[in-house]
Scaffold this active site. Structure first.
Site, short mmCIF file in Angstrom:
data_model
loop_
_atom_site.label_atom_id
_atom_site.label_comp_id
_atom_site.label_asym_id
_atom_site.label_seq_id
_atom_site.Cartn_x
_atom_site.Cartn_y
_atom_site.Cartn_z
N ALA A 76 9.18 24.75 -10.05
CA ALA A 76 8.61 24.89 -11.40
C ALA A 76 9.56 24.21 -12.38
O ALA A 76 10.74 24.04 -12.07
CB ALA A 76 8.46 26.36 -11.73
N GLY A 115 8.61 26.52 -6.48
CA GLY A 115 7.17 26.32 -6.66
C GLY A 115 6.65 25.16 -5.83
O GLY A 115 5.47 25.13 -5.47
N GLU A 118 6.04 26.62 -2.54
CA GLU A 118 4.88 27.52 -2.66
C GLU A 118 3.58 26.73 -2.65
O GLU A 118 2.59 27.13 -2.04
CB GLU A 118 5.02 28.36 -3.94
N GLU A 138 14.95 30.26 -5.90
CA GLU A 138 14.75 31.00 -7.15
C GLU A 138 15.86 32.00 -7.44
O GLU A 138 16.28 32.17 -8.59
CB GLU A 138 13.39 31.73 -7.13
N1 T1G Z 1 12.97 21.77 -13.54
C1 T1G Z 1 13.33 20.94 -14.52
N2 T1G Z 1 14.24 19.96 -14.37
C2 T1G Z 1 14.78 19.82 -13.15
C3 T1G Z 1 14.44 20.66 -12.08
C4 T1G Z 1 13.47 21.67 -12.30
N3 T1G Z 1 13.08 22.48 -11.33
N4 T1G Z 1 15.17 20.28 -11.01
C5 T1G Z 1 15.92 19.24 -11.40
N5 T1G Z 1 15.69 18.96 -12.69
C6 T1G Z 1 16.27 17.88 -13.48
C7 T1G Z 1 17.77 18.02 -13.65
O1 T1G Z 1 18.06 18.82 -14.78
C8 T1G Z 1 18.18 16.57 -13.87
O2 T1G Z 1 17.85 16.25 -15.20
C9 T1G Z 1 17.20 15.79 -12.97
O3 T1G Z 1 16.10 16.68 -12.72
C10 T1G Z 1 17.79 15.37 -11.64
O4 T1G Z 1 18.41 16.48 -11.03
C11 T1G Z 1 7.28 29.30 -9.54
C12 T1G Z 1 9.70 29.85 -10.72
C13 T1G Z 1 15.96 19.02 -7.06
C14 T1G Z 1 17.87 19.21 -5.46
O5 T1G Z 1 15.76 25.57 -8.57
O6 T1G Z 1 18.27 21.91 -7.03
O7 T1G Z 1 10.02 27.01 -8.78
O8 T1G Z 1 20.10 15.69 -15.98
O9 T1G Z 1 20.73 15.58 -11.07
O10 T1G Z 1 21.24 15.90 -7.35
O11 T1G Z 1 8.42 30.45 -7.88
O12 T1G Z 1 18.09 19.21 -9.20
O13 T1G Z 1 18.49 13.89 -15.32
O14 T1G Z 1 18.09 15.26 -17.38
O15 T1G Z 1 20.17 17.74 -9.87
O16 T1G Z 1 19.10 14.69 -6.69
C15 T1G Z 1 13.11 26.18 -8.30
C16 T1G Z 1 16.60 22.94 -9.01
C17 T1G Z 1 12.64 26.34 -9.72
C18 T1G Z 1 15.47 23.26 -8.09
C19 T1G Z 1 17.76 17.34 -7.16
N6 T1G Z 1 13.71 24.89 -8.12
N7 T1G Z 1 16.99 21.56 -8.84
O17 T1G Z 1 19.17 17.15 -7.11
O18 T1G Z 1 19.37 15.48 -9.01
S1 T1G Z 1 12.01 27.94 -10.03
C20 T1G Z 1 15.00 24.67 -8.28
C21 T1G Z 1 17.83 21.15 -7.88
C22 T1G Z 1 10.49 27.98 -9.32
C23 T1G Z 1 8.48 29.31 -8.64
C24 T1G Z 1 9.77 29.32 -9.35
C25 T1G Z 1 18.24 19.71 -7.88
C26 T1G Z 1 17.44 18.84 -6.89
P1 T1G Z 1 18.67 15.20 -16.03
P2 T1G Z 1 19.78 16.36 -10.26
P3 T1G Z 1 19.79 15.75 -7.49
#
Ligand code: T1G
Length: 696
Positions: A76, A115, A118, A138
């Protein structure tokens, strides 16, 4: 998509969603292209929902869901989590996919997270590029999967495995799940979409639709709930979400709840946690880290660093050498004697051996790594180095001698770095003919483990040297923070201020144990006095002795001083603020407490016992105050970097964001009132005026 049979039916420029149809209009391909990580925003959810709803009435064989760019949906959109949940919610989209009359196939690559997983689990079949990472991270954000991911995993791969995914937050390799209900096919080479299309074409209509909800069945697995709970709590490091999720899973399991009922409960918990203080702080930590990495790599004016020299093969030298080796860089390692060099090599190898024993590395990996290292006792060998890091012990004169030699033997374009925690880098730079090429690289111990690295800008350090070091920090998989020269730079200066307040509270009659317990219950990885015992009380004592011109520091460190003066140096002498049994167990020490009490008497300090909460607050206020002073003095130019320092240098609880975040949450007015009170009670030397509006 390059398939010539495809016709583009729909393209949304804003979300990058594209619908193609092929095979005589029987196979629909939905492609998401929303860089950087295809995070599933409100707009994306809305578009997908409309697409699936409109496709439902068409005469299709199947639908393929795929993403372009570096990854399938990585979750998400975390940026949306600080606002009210926006419709349509992910469960609604997922329910539509689950009810979709024809099979939906997900083609996965990259990091399929939260998400994103999911969404994939709502589909009937999943293909993945080999080594795709699947995860429900999460809990790392203080929340739980909000759209039924945990339940679907429980059904598909069993409760135990689902707990591992959802309660630890650790991503797993898709390859390990081949031939289970989670992954139906792996793609080792070739185009994922092409292979996914062939997979779709092979599906026969009789076996094609899956229904994890109607077949929700999770009984019959033995789970050792007690030990699972202990493990989950230990890994959670104070974050509440994992244990709360485990409780939910246990309830669903033991009460035999229906999918629908269980989903409702999990959704409620997700929404509740989404607004919790822990989740807000963890989101702050996430975006602060991303900002740090982006800033450090955002410049192109950096130099290439291929070969690195390290001078010194003591503990720090070994850790630093390992950082460069792990980044695949060629290393030239210098020590004074062959013996010291061999000892260093041996310790390096031992460190890697323990990884081999745990199965995290092979003998071949070790050989490959050791191939990168060339040891020597002569400085001449440093000639090809683009960067040399001096890692001798903390003695200004020793470091000056080394820098004179480096200046003589290193090529003109080489960057010369000193690993120091306290020493004046300006005076080290001055002994060379190239002070603009001299920089501080402050690694934290153990250097190959700790993620923080301070990049110290001395008076004359050139801009491109700083930029090169910041980019190098990221290459070493660390959080690099640029700081200016002052005693202790930003990190140890704040740490010293924290330590001073702890000492003061000790002198005011708060016991060793009470203080340590207060700080661990705040969430610090270790109590401050336990940390001192571990690192050696004499280290800080000696560093302060060199600072005798700052008398305010010395007086307040009497508890530590009296430990040292009584031979209680910490764990290494089996006695410090605590006593250490032969087994290594730490126990309370009345003798140490008595020493502290005597110091308080000698200084005629009026006892002022505090509650655990008040102890925590005083310690945090000291950090906020010193942090703001550091900002005022221009030692660090972005306040969030001070939180990075504490999160990655000192085990600050991530679910509290960092000390400056803590201060900002409390609010300027509140902080002002509390600091004024302390200024009045103690002195403006200790609690100086600071610019509170910098707290944001
Ligand atoms: N939402 C918004 N921005 C995100 C994002 C996300 N989920 N994931 C990454 N970014 C942005 C990050 O801030 C950066 O931005 C750019 O993408 C590149 O990231 C409903 C509620 C995916 C493994 O926790 O673990 O789903 O700095 O530099 O090293 O149940 O980012 O370029 O402006 O880290 O290749 C669950 C979190 C959400 C994933 C990529 N998902 N992200 O790593 O690049 S909660 C996460 C990561 C959810 C559901 C629930 C990593 C990555 P900018 P990066 P990377």
């Amino acid at each position: 998509m390059n398939n010539p049979l495809c016709h583009v039916r729909y393209l949304c420029i804003e979300t990058g969603i594209q619908l193609n149809v092929t095979d005589n209009n029987t196979l629909a391909v939905i492609e998401i292209n929303s860089p950087p990580v295809n995070a599933i925003s409100q707009q994306l959810r809305a578009e997908l929902l409309i697409l699936f709803q409109s496709l439902a009435s068409q005469d299709l064989h199947s639908v393929l869901l795929t993403c372009t760019g570096r990854t399938f949906v990585a979750g998400a959109d975390i940026k949306e989590m600080d606002t009210e949940p926006l419709e349509p919610h992910l469960p609604e989209l997922i329910a539509t996919i689950v009810r979709f009359p024809k099979p939906v196939i997900a083609a996965l690559h990259g990091t399929v997270l939260g998400g994103g997983l999911e969404l994939a689990l709502a589909c009937d079949y999943r293909l993945a590029v080999s080594k795709t990472k699947l995860g429900l991270p999460e809990v790392n954000l203080g929340i739980i999967p909000g759209a039924g991911g945990t339940l679907r995993l429980m059904n598909l791969i069993g409760v135990k495995a689902a707990i591992e995914f959802a309660c630890t937050g650790k991503p797993q390799n898709a390859d390990e799940w081949l031939n289970t209900a989670l992954i139906h096919k792996l793609v080792h080479k070739g185009d994922l979409t092409e292979q996914a299309l062939s997979f779709c074409r092979q599906l026969t209509l009789t076996e094609s639709k899956q229904n994890t909800e109607a077949d929700f069945s999770i009984q019959g697995q033995y789970i050792d709930w007690d030990s699972t709970e202990k493990r989950v709590k230990r890994l959670a490091k104070g974050v509440e979400a994992p244990a709360l999720l485990l409780n939910e899973i246990k309830a669903i399991y033991s009460l035999g709840l229906s999918f629908e009922h269980a989903l409702k409960r999990q959704r409620r918990l997700f929404l509740q946690l989404r607004d919790s203080d822990q989740a807000k702080a963890l989101r702050y930590a996430f975006f602060t880290e991303k900002k740090n990495q982006k800033l450090a790599t955002s410049t192109s004016s950096t130099r290439t660093i291929n070969t690195v020299g390290v001078v010194g093969a003591g503990n720090m030298g070994v850790g630093i050498a390992r950082c460069f080796i792990d980044a695949g860089m060629d290393l030239i390692w210098i020590e004074q004697t062959e013996e010291a060099l061999l000892r260093g090599m041996d310790n390096l190898r031992k460190g890697y051996q323990s990884k081999i024993t745990k199965g995290h590395m092979t003998e071949q990996d070790l050989d490959d790594k050791m191939q990168l290292v060339k040891g020597s006792t002569v400085y001449d060998r440093l000639a090809p180095c683009d960067l040399v890091v001096e890692a001798a012990f903390e003695d200004l004169e020793v470091k000056k001698i080394i820098f004179k030699a480096l200046d003589q033997h290193c090529k003109d374009s080489a960057i010369l770095a000193t690993n120091t925690s306290y020493l004046d880098i300006n005076s080290i730079a001055k002994v060379t003919s190239r002070p603009d090429q001299v920089v501080g690289l402050h690694f934290f111990s153990p250097a190959h483990v700790m993620k923080l690295i301070e990049i110290v800008r001395a008076e004359n350090t050139a801009d491109d040297v700083i930029k090169t070091m910041l980019a190098l920090g990221v290459k070493l998989r660390k959080y690099p923070v640029e700081v200016g020269v002052c005693f202790g730079f930003a990190a140890n200066r704040m740490y010293t201020r924290y330590g001073r307040e702890i000492q003061q509270m000790l002198l005011e009659g708060n016991s060793i144990v009470a203080i340590d317990e207060a700080m661990t219950s705040f969430g610090m990885a270790m109590g401050p006095l336990t940390v001192q015992d571990l690192s050696g009380i004499d280290i800080g004592y000696q560093a302060r002795a060199k600072q005798a011109d700052k008398p305010y520091d010395l007086g307040y460190f009497r508890p530590s001083a009296s430990m040292v003066e009584n031979g209680r140096l910490g764990r290494k002498t089996q006695a410090g603020f605590y006593q250490y049994l032969a087994s290594g167990e730490k126990v309370e020490s009345q003798e140490a407490q008595l020493l502290v009490d005597n110091e308080a008497k000698k200084l005629s300090i009026i006892p002022h016992r505090l509650t655990a909460e008040a102890i925590q607050q005083r310690a945090m206020l000291a950090l906020v105050s010193e942090g703001l002073l550091i900002i005022d003095e221009g030692i660090v130019n972005d306040i969030s970097l001070l939180d990075i320092i504490w999160l990655h240098g000192y085990g600050f609880p991530r679910f509290k964001g960092g000390p400056m975040y803590w201060g900002a949450k409390l609010g300027c007015a509140d902080i002002d009132e509390k600091l004024q009170l302390l200024r009045h009670q103690y002195s403006a030397d200790i609690w100086p005026e600071v610019t509170l509006s910098n707290l944001k």
